[in-house]
Write a protein that holds these residues in place. Structure first.
Motif, PDB file in Angstrom:
ATOM      1  N   ASP A 147      -1.477  39.773   3.220  1.00 20.24           N
ATOM      2  CA  ASP A 147      -0.339  40.026   4.114  1.00 20.24           C
ATOM      3  C   ASP A 147      -0.138  38.945   5.165  1.00 20.24           C
ATOM      4  O   ASP A 147       0.746  39.048   6.018  1.00 20.24           O
ATOM      5  CB  ASP A 147      -0.496  41.375   4.820  1.00 20.24           C
ATOM      6  N   LYS A 148      -0.931  37.880   5.105  1.00 22.75           N
ATOM      7  CA  LYS A 148      -0.825  36.833   6.122  1.00 22.75           C
ATOM      8  C   LYS A 148       0.577  36.236   6.223  1.00 22.75           C
ATOM      9  O   LYS A 148       1.054  35.957   7.332  1.00 22.75           O
ATOM     10  CB  LYS A 148      -1.867  35.740   5.894  1.00 22.75           C
ATOM     11  N   GLY A 157       7.501  30.609   6.475  1.00 23.58           N
ATOM     12  CA  GLY A 157       8.943  30.479   6.250  1.00 23.58           C
ATOM     13  C   GLY A 157       9.446  29.065   6.370  1.00 23.58           C
ATOM     14  O   GLY A 157      10.520  28.740   5.839  1.00 23.58           O
ATOM     15  N   SER A 158       8.704  28.192   7.061  1.00 25.14           N
ATOM     16  CA  SER A 158       9.123  26.797   7.216  1.00 25.14           C
ATOM     17  C   SER A 158       8.431  25.863   6.229  1.00 25.14           C
ATOM     18  O   SER A 158       8.647  24.656   6.264  1.00 25.14           O
ATOM     19  CB  SER A 158       8.851  26.316   8.650  1.00 25.14           C
ATOM     20  N   ALA A 159       7.598  26.421   5.343  1.00 25.11           N
ATOM     21  CA  ALA A 159       6.841  25.600   4.401  1.00 25.11           C
ATOM     22  C   ALA A 159       7.715  25.092   3.265  1.00 25.11           C
ATOM     23  O   ALA A 159       8.580  25.796   2.762  1.00 25.11           O
ATOM     24  CB  ALA A 159       5.677  26.400   3.834  1.00 25.11           C
ATOM     25  N   ALA A 179       0.396  40.152  -5.024  1.00 24.78           N
ATOM     26  CA  ALA A 179       0.896  40.670  -3.746  1.00 24.78           C
ATOM     27  C   ALA A 179       1.138  39.534  -2.766  1.00 24.78           C
ATOM     28  O   ALA A 179       2.136  39.535  -2.022  1.00 24.78           O
ATOM     29  CB  ALA A 179      -0.104  41.669  -3.161  1.00 24.78           C
ATOM     30  N   PHE A 180       0.223  38.555  -2.751  1.00 27.74           N
ATOM     31  CA  PHE A 180       0.397  37.403  -1.862  1.00 27.74           C
ATOM     32  C   PHE A 180       1.676  36.640  -2.191  1.00 27.74           C
ATOM     33  O   PHE A 180       2.465  36.308  -1.306  1.00 27.74           O
ATOM     34  CB  PHE A 180      -0.813  36.471  -1.972  1.00 27.74           C
ATOM     35  N   VAL A 184       4.847  35.924   0.250  1.00 28.13           N
ATOM     36  CA  VAL A 184       5.327  34.577   0.566  1.00 28.13           C
ATOM     37  C   VAL A 184       6.826  34.486   0.307  1.00 28.13           C
ATOM     38  O   VAL A 184       7.598  33.989   1.141  1.00 28.13           O
ATOM     39  CB  VAL A 184       4.587  33.506  -0.271  1.00 28.13           C
ATOM     40  N   HIS A 185       7.259  34.994  -0.835  1.00 25.66           N
ATOM     41  CA  HIS A 185       8.667  34.864  -1.209  1.00 25.66           C
ATOM     42  C   HIS A 185       9.572  35.810  -0.424  1.00 25.66           C
ATOM     43  O   HIS A 185      10.795  35.622  -0.400  1.00 25.66           O
ATOM     44  CB  HIS A 185       8.819  35.057  -2.714  1.00 25.66           C
ATOM     45  N   ARG A 186       8.995  36.795   0.244  1.00 24.89           N
ATOM     46  CA  ARG A 186       9.793  37.628   1.150  1.00 24.89           C
ATOM     47  C   ARG A 186      10.242  36.825   2.366  1.00 24.89           C
ATOM     48  O   ARG A 186      11.343  37.029   2.893  1.00 24.89           O
ATOM     49  CB  ARG A 186       8.993  38.849   1.609  1.00 24.89           C
ATOM     50  N   VAL A 187       9.384  35.907   2.847  1.00 27.69           N
ATOM     51  CA  VAL A 187       9.728  35.112   4.031  1.00 27.69           C
ATOM     52  C   VAL A 187      10.257  33.726   3.666  1.00 27.69           C
ATOM     53  O   VAL A 187      10.867  33.053   4.494  1.00 27.69           O
ATOM     54  CB  VAL A 187       8.522  34.976   4.999  1.00 27.69           C
TER      55      VAL A 187
END
Length: 240
Positions: A147-148, A157-159, A179-180, A184-187
């Motif tokens: 969940d990080k 989100g800026s990566a 899940a990770f 990641v793709h949510r943000v």
């Protein structure tokens, strides 16, 4: 001037300096890769492997590594054979564009193709500061929790590229990679996610290839994800 206005002014000034630095380095054929992670992610060891791979392939690379104290990371990275400089932030929890420019002046080898900047271990403050990079890489170890990305949406989100580190420990750590990736793709929808392990060498070549592709204009071009201050870059700083 209120505290939030002061913060926005500081970020705006940094953005201007970063844009100028990016332009100056681009004219010299140098691409900057900014590596962000929390402490203990394994980014120093992985970067050392990437630098060594570049040296083996004859790719001219260099590295700046930042920390609050000690030159331990610079000593480790220098074993790769690549030029390395340490930046001591004297307690500051992030790097800023002015620090990068100051350290590069008179030091950066003329033939450098890629400059890797290992930021201070922190996923909060460094995410707000553009360092003149073309490629921003956010790393997370399998031991840190799936969940990080949701806890640190500004960083992830800026990566331009997300790297999972220590994948050789994924099974004993109980890491849920699916899940990770979803988080990641949510943000940051569509961002590339690369698996890596400094111990086995997984992902080392891929990370170097992505850095070279960014230099050649093939992917991951700026601007970075917008930040709240909405400041626009300007040009005009002296070249390095």
């Amino acid at each position: 001037m209120c505290r939030s206005d002061v913060k926005q002014a500081v970020l705006a000034k940094n953005d201007d300096l970063a844009a100028d630095l990016r332009g100056d380095l681009a004219r010299q054929g140098v691409t900057v890769v900014n590596l962000l992670s929390s402490p203990g992610s394994g980014k120093t060891e992985l970067l050392g492997r990437v630098l060594a791979r570049a040296v083996e392939r004859g790719v001219p690379v260099a590295a700046l590594t930042a920390d609050l104290a000690t030159e331990n990371d610079a000593v480790r990275l220098a074993r790769s054979g690549a030029p390395v400089q340490q930046v001591l932030t004297d307690g500051l929890c992030h790097l800023e564009a002015r620090q990068v420019r100051t350290r590069l002046t008179g030091w950066l080898p003329a033939d450098t193709a890629v400059l890797f900047v290992e930021n201070v271990g922190n996923l909060v403050c460094p995410a707000a500061y553009d360092l003149g990079e073309t490629l921003r890489v956010v790393l997370m170890a399998v031991t840190e929790g799936e969940d990080k990305p949701l806890k640190y949406p500004t960083a992830f989100g800026s990566a331009h590229l997300v790297v999972i580190t220590k994948t050789d420990l994924a099974e004993p750590a109980g890491f849920d990679e699916s899940a990770f990736r979803t988080n990641v793709h949510r943000v940051n929808p569509g961002v590339e996610i690369v698996r890596s392990s400094a111990r086995t060498g997984t992902g080392v070549g891929t990370l170097l290839d992505r850095a070279l592709a960014a230099r050649d204009g093939g992917l991951h071009q700026p601007p970075l994800a917008p930040r709240p201050h909405g400041h626009h870059h300007t040009a005009g700083a002296p070249a390095l």
